[in-house]
Design a protein around this motif. Structure first.
Motif, mmCIF file in Angstrom:
data_model
loop_
_atom_site.group_PDB
_atom_site.id
_atom_site.type_symbol
_atom_site.label_atom_id
_atom_site.label_comp_id
_atom_site.label_asym_id
_atom_site.label_seq_id
_atom_site.Cartn_x
_atom_site.Cartn_y
_atom_site.Cartn_z
ATOM 1 N N ASN A 1 1.649 0.727 1.960
ATOM 2 C CA ASN A 1 3.080 1.014 2.094
ATOM 3 C C ASN A 1 3.230 2.491 2.417
ATOM 4 O O ASN A 1 3.157 3.343 1.535
ATOM 5 N N GLY B 1 4.719 6.142 3.633
ATOM 6 C CA GLY B 1 5.927 6.936 3.482
ATOM 7 C C GLY B 1 5.700 8.333 4.021
ATOM 8 O O GLY B 1 4.555 8.767 4.184
ATOM 9 N N ASN C 1 8.257 0.975 7.900
ATOM 10 C CA ASN C 1 9.587 0.876 7.294
ATOM 11 C C ASN C 1 10.219 2.256 7.368
ATOM 12 O O ASN C 1 9.867 3.151 6.603
ATOM 13 N N ASN D 1 12.800 3.481 6.398
ATOM 14 C CA ASN D 1 13.540 3.948 5.226
ATOM 15 C C ASN D 1 12.639 4.591 4.177
ATOM 16 O O ASN D 1 13.133 5.140 3.188
ATOM 17 N N ASN D 2 11.340 4.522 4.397
ATOM 18 C CA ASN D 2 10.395 5.105 3.448
ATOM 19 C C ASN D 2 10.183 6.594 3.736
ATOM 20 O O ASN D 2 9.085 7.028 4.089
ATOM 21 N N TYR D 3 11.220 7.365 3.585
ATOM 22 C CA TYR D 3 11.123 8.807 3.808
ATOM 23 C C TYR D 3 11.950 9.543 2.771
ATOM 24 O O TYR D 3 12.865 8.978 2.153
ATOM 25 N N THR D 4 11.609 10.799 2.582
ATOM 26 C CA THR D 4 12.401 11.660 1.717
ATOM 27 C C THR D 4 12.385 13.075 2.281
ATOM 28 O O THR D 4 11.424 13.477 2.952
ATOM 29 N N PHE E 1 9.835 9.714 -5.402
ATOM 30 C CA PHE E 1 9.812 8.975 -4.134
ATOM 31 C C PHE E 1 8.700 7.947 -4.119
ATOM 32 O O PHE E 1 8.897 6.780 -3.756
ATOM 33 N N SER F 1 9.677 5.093 -6.645
ATOM 34 C CA SER F 1 10.853 4.286 -6.277
ATOM 35 C C SER F 1 10.604 3.429 -5.048
ATOM 36 O O SER F 1 11.143 2.325 -4.930
ATOM 37 N N LYS F 2 9.778 3.906 -4.132
ATOM 38 C CA LYS F 2 9.482 3.167 -2.897
ATOM 39 C C LYS F 2 8.117 2.476 -2.935
ATOM 40 O O LYS F 2 7.733 1.837 -1.962
ATOM 41 N N ASN F 3 7.412 2.635 -4.066
ATOM 42 C CA ASN F 3 6.072 2.047 -4.205
ATOM 43 C C ASN F 3 5.157 2.477 -3.059
ATOM 44 O O ASN F 3 4.450 1.657 -2.453
ATOM 45 N N ILE F 4 5.150 3.775 -2.762
ATOM 46 C CA ILE F 4 4.356 4.325 -1.655
ATOM 47 C C ILE F 4 2.879 4.360 -2.034
ATOM 48 O O ILE F 4 2.513 4.845 -3.106
#
Length: 285
Positions: free
Chosen positions: A22, A24, A56, A58-61, A87, A90-93
């Motif tokens: 996953n 990020g 994905n 949306n997997n950014y910060t 991050f 919450s996003k399971n990176i």
């Protein structure tokens, strides 16, 4: 037949491993105290373009910390560690790319080089796959020496350095040489960093008023950086010499080798959507 089956199984397992990662990306700003780095430091058009390279998007910060401080203090590395861990959780990176600019590369190197310094660091170290360091100040800059000593640079460089902050003191050439020799990994003669640290080097500044490329990132920023470039090595982005930018990790590329039109990237332009930089980063992540 057995070798063929083994090959198929290996290929299948490899694909499953890639698919299960996953990914990020985190954007880590440079010197300055940021509260809205998405708009004020990077700009939305840059961030939104780069993150499209993720499976994905949306997997950014976008990090907002006080990088006017020494890299190891709570407001700097502590803040960065807290936001990255939040991050990741919450996003399971499981595979993290850090895109840093300027002094942000030093704060990241502090965490990667000192995993036992803080209980928040190990998760970041184990999750970070690579760091893409845009114009990192790995070897410091003579301009930080000039500002700290309070000479004529102080007024002209306040807009980019923030005057005589601890982060500016930290980026003096001799100070960075000390940190690189003692506390930080990734430079010559020191242990390697635990993840890839590859730099994009800015080599020049264009500010000709008739050249449309001089307006990317703001024309008056280009004029200011070309002025300060007069006190730097001929290979510089107006703030950092190429030797400083390439002091840690490996050089991924020097601007003109890959940018559209073989344009140079000034220190301002290396955090903007200039000359396909965003596309190059997007394709890499």
């Amino acid at each position: 037949m057995n070798k063929k089956i083994a090959s198929i199984v290996f290929s299948f397992l490899t694909l499953c491993s890639v698919a299960s990662a996953n990914q990020g990306v985190a954007f880590v700003h440079g010197t300055g105290s940021q509260t809205d780095a998405f708009n004020d430091y990077w700009t939305g058009e840059f961030v939104n373009s780069v993150r499209q390279g993720l499976p994905n998007s949306n997997n950014y910060t976008v990090i907002n910390c006080d990088f006017d401080q020494f890299m190891w203090v709570e407001a700097a590395a502590g803040c960065l560690a807290s936001q990255l861990n939040s991050f990741i959780s919450s996003k399971n990176i499981s595979e993290l790319t850090l895109i840093t600019h300027s002094n942000g590369g030093n704060v990241v190197r502090w965490i990667l080089s000192n995993p036992t310094y803080d209980s928040r660091y190990p998760q970041i170290v184990s999750t970070t796959n690579k760091v893409i360091a845009l114009a990192p100040s790995s070897g410091g800059t003579p301009l930080a020496d000039a500002v700290t000593q309070g000479n004529v640079f102080e007024t002209s460089l306040g807009w980019i350095l923030g005057f005589d902050s601890d982060a500016v003191k930290q980026q003096q050439v001799a100070w960075m040489a000390y940190y690189n020799d003692t506390w930080l990994y990734g430079t010559s003669g020191r242990p390697s960093l635990p993840s890839t640290f590859k730099s994009v080097i800015g080599s020049d500044v264009d500010s000709a008023i008739w050249d449309g490329d001089s307006y990317c990132g703001g024309y008056f920023n280009q004029v200011a950086l070309e002025t300060t470039q007069n006190w730097l090595n001929s290979c510089s982005d107006g703030f950092l010499e190429c030797s400083s930018q390439s002091a840690a990790g490996t050089v991924w590329f020097t601007d003109k080798q890959r940018t559209k039109g073989k344009e140079p990237l000034s220190h301002q332009q290396s955090r903007r959507k200039c000359f396909n930089l965003d596309t190059i980063l997007r394709n890499d992540i």
